[in-house]
Design an enzyme around this catalytic site. Sequence first.
Site, PDB file in Angstrom:
ATOM      1  N   ASP A 296      -8.599   1.786  13.856  1.00 41.56           N
ATOM      2  CA  ASP A 296      -8.307  -0.101  12.856  1.00 41.56           C
ATOM      3  C   ASP A 296      -9.909   0.739  12.714  1.00 41.56           C
ATOM      4  OD1 ASP A 296      -7.632  -2.286  11.775  1.00 41.56           O
ATOM      5  OD2 ASP A 296      -8.974  -3.193  12.818  1.00 41.56           O
ATOM      6  N   ASP A 343       4.707 -11.202 -17.410  1.00 39.48           N
ATOM      7  CA  ASP A 343       5.599 -10.435 -17.359  1.00 39.48           C
ATOM      8  C   ASP A 343       6.376 -10.108 -18.785  1.00 39.48           C
ATOM      9  OD1 ASP A 343       7.810  -9.319 -14.786  1.00 39.48           O
ATOM     10  OD2 ASP A 343       8.729  -9.740 -16.733  1.00 39.48           O
ATOM     11  N   VAL A 401       9.382  -2.137 -12.622  1.00 43.95           N
ATOM     12  CA  VAL A 401      10.440  -1.857 -12.058  1.00 43.95           C
ATOM     13  C   VAL A 401      10.342  -0.574 -11.551  1.00 43.95           C
ATOM     14  CG1 VAL A 401      11.876  -0.879 -14.072  1.00 43.95           C
ATOM     15  CG2 VAL A 401      13.182  -1.159 -11.934  1.00 43.95           C
ATOM     16  N   GLU A 402      10.961   0.292 -10.689  1.00 42.53           N
ATOM     17  CA  GLU A 402      10.703   1.173 -10.104  1.00 42.53           C
ATOM     18  C   GLU A 402      11.623   2.714 -10.826  1.00 42.53           C
ATOM     19  OE1 GLU A 402       8.499   3.981  -7.331  1.00 42.53           O
ATOM     20  OE2 GLU A 402       8.284   2.130  -7.859  1.00 42.53           O
ATOM     21  N   HIS A 450       0.077   1.155  -3.283  1.00 42.14           N
ATOM     22  CA  HIS A 450       1.638   1.094  -2.954  1.00 42.14           C
ATOM     23  C   HIS A 450       1.289  -0.220  -2.028  1.00 42.14           C
ATOM     24  CE1 HIS A 450       5.368   2.453  -0.415  1.00 42.14           C
ATOM     25  NE2 HIS A 450       5.000   0.967  -1.229  1.00 42.14           N
ATOM     26  N   ASN A 453       6.366  -4.939   1.521  1.00 45.31           N
ATOM     27  CA  ASN A 453       6.650  -5.974   1.666  1.00 45.31           C
ATOM     28  C   ASN A 453       7.259  -6.603   2.548  1.00 45.31           C
ATOM     29  OD1 ASN A 453       7.663  -7.821  -0.281  1.00 45.31           O
ATOM     30  ND2 ASN A 453       9.420  -7.492  -1.358  1.00 45.31           N
ATOM     31  N   ASN A 500       6.421   6.582   2.842  1.00 40.91           N
ATOM     32  CA  ASN A 500       7.824   6.983   2.543  1.00 40.91           C
ATOM     33  C   ASN A 500       8.302   8.474   2.469  1.00 40.91           C
ATOM     34  OD1 ASN A 500       8.970   4.488   1.786  1.00 40.91           O
ATOM     35  ND2 ASN A 500       7.882   4.122  -0.404  1.00 40.91           N
ATOM     36  N   TYR A 660       0.495  -0.193  10.630  1.00 37.35           N
ATOM     37  CA  TYR A 660       0.630  -1.424   9.860  1.00 37.35           C
ATOM     38  C   TYR A 660       1.407  -1.166   8.696  1.00 37.35           C
ATOM     39  CZ  TYR A 660      -3.703  -2.151  11.987  1.00 37.35           C
ATOM     40  OH  TYR A 660      -4.779  -3.059  12.522  1.00 37.35           O
TER      41      TYR A 660
END
Length: 729
Positions: A296, A343, A401-402, A450, A453, A500, A660
């Site tokens: 860290d 938005d 949106v992805e 990135h 959540n 990911n 993390y």
Amino acid sequence: MLYKGDTLYLDWLEDGIAELVFDAPGSVNKLDTATVASLGEAIGVLEQQSDLKGLLLRSNKAAFIVGADITEFLSLFLVPEEQLSQWLHFANSVFNRLEDLPVPTIAAVNGYALGGGCECVLATDYRLATPDLRIGLPETKLGIMPGFGGSVRMPRMLGADSALEIIAAGKDVGADQALKIGLVDGVVKAEKLVEGAMAILRQAINGDLDWKAKRQPKLEPLKLSKIEATMSFTIAKGMVAQTAGKHYPAPITAVKTIEAAARFGREEALNLENKSFVPLAHTNEARALVGIFLNDQYVKGKAKKLTKDVETPKQAAVLGAGIMGGGIAYQSAWKGVPVVMKDINDKSLTLGMTEAAKLLNKQLERGKIDGLKLAGVISTIHPTLDYAGFDRVDIVVEAVVENPKVKKAVLAETEQKVRPDTVLASNTSTIPISELANALERPENFCGMHFFNPVHRMPLVEIIRGEKSSDETIAKVVAWASKMGKTPIVVNDCPGFFVNRVLFPYFAGFSQLLRDGADFRKIDKVMEKQFGWPMGPAYLLDVVGIDTAHHAQAVMAAGFPQRMQKDYRDAIDALFDANRFGQKNGLGFWRYKEDSKGKPKKEEDAVVDDLLAEVSQPKRDFSEEEIIARMMIPMVNEVVRCLEEGIIATPAEADMALVYGLGFPPFHGGAFRWLDTLGSAKYLDMAQQYQHLGPLYEVPEGLRNKARHNEPYYPPVEPARPVGDLKTA
């Protein structure tokens, strides 16, 4: 000058009163092995002063002592148990001699007094602090326990309950709380600290304060009745078992040691502390947790170095409101960077503002802020349906949106509305940054950012360097992430980036286990209870969203067809087709109902077994070892590939991203620390048993080389010098 060492000095202040000042080279004081030895020498000088009347301890730094030198820990922990025990006896003799000086002593404590710094001031008779004080014993968070008498002196000073709360949880407390529980004797403004400490010392010297009576309880057994002791220690052990669990032996060891030492005086109690500390220091958990601390520090130091020549963005913008956009906007505003949130419809803006307001209200309920602060923060988030104010923003993060087409269109439009030097970033979780950059006129001003959540809780932000991203762009985004209180880790571009990319092979291992007849409930239980993940894979997929995972799985398969393309319909497909999207609609692998606090609580749902039966072989039992191996091998192999391909720069950054970003069990230290602990040769033997399962189980050549040469991923650590050398360091 009575004594001058490399990190502290001793001098007369006034007639009969000496001051011992911690003043190490550099910005902070640490209680390293050399400083402990030097402290012993300084006390030896004091013991020879026949006209000594009192002693003041203070620091010449912004913090008193930030703790032991943790960079020494890994080498100290390799010292044989007997030698480590001898050194601890030596160190404790130093603090005992400080405590036993025949005159009153006081510590003037400013800023941090943690770990060894706290244990040092516990050995003085009085403690006066400044309002910025943070004092405590964080050792159990590093897999060890106090070793310089903290578990002996603190309970005898504060009482068992307050001390157990600090020691078992590895907590530190502020000035007000420290005063309330008796950890300090007073709090004064920084400019009055020495003056105030001297006033207390003079009162003790003159006999107005009974310093001997203040010292005496620390030398005696803990004053607790049998009933009080039973209640305190039973409750503490129960709380530790519930919160720390079996994978973290340090907290329960500390509680049991304090309990066993309660009936003894100082010397016998310190011997028990020593006997408990030494075995903990030799555990894999301690090495892993100390490794995380050092990693860290490395990651944060790298970010600081990267951003030294750039200005932190003063105005930000978020494209796309909703939960994610609202979370990013809240985090930026909360940390002092105003943000415009755009938005295309009012409903999403309302959702984003509601999310930010909800998070601020939680801070209000906890007493962290007042209504004025809440109003001030929320007023720095500006919701908008157009690009008003975008000409003033320094950085924009897109969180729509992805979908690559939508993202490209939004980014290209935004680029025309901002200054030429404004940085654009995408919060995509899987789409390659270089692909999105094709839509831009200034791709050098663009990179990936990135978030995970929920944004306010997850410490990691992956910063993705595209083919054309400039160094300045990366530095500015890292600076903003750091300002937001996040840990930014820079990775290179590929589908899924780092986190990911390594997560989906783990999910693939899960899908294959289900295909072969495993029960997802047992897999979740094994991966949570045995390996230590906060959530098993089925539960995690429900939280991520089955629909999100289904989409991302397709992106990853297209990016890495050789390994991640599957030739069968799996459990994720079956649940997706049945509109079971996880927590978001209450149905996934598990069924979800809100509890009394409005949080989703999982329950079993027999319907899912029928759905999974369509894509699985008949149920059969798998051992815990096979489940862990089949789940972890695909992930670890992919982590190694990412290092070999330069997607992630170092094992330290990879491990911190896993801890993390995914909640990789800290007591394992990350994938590379786990590999080094297990041994690459042993890992290779384990993985070869499952090579028949497909390309995800094929061990990368670099790891095979490590196994052949018995090489670790982290640089080998040499044991500390023998204890005799440590004493005179």
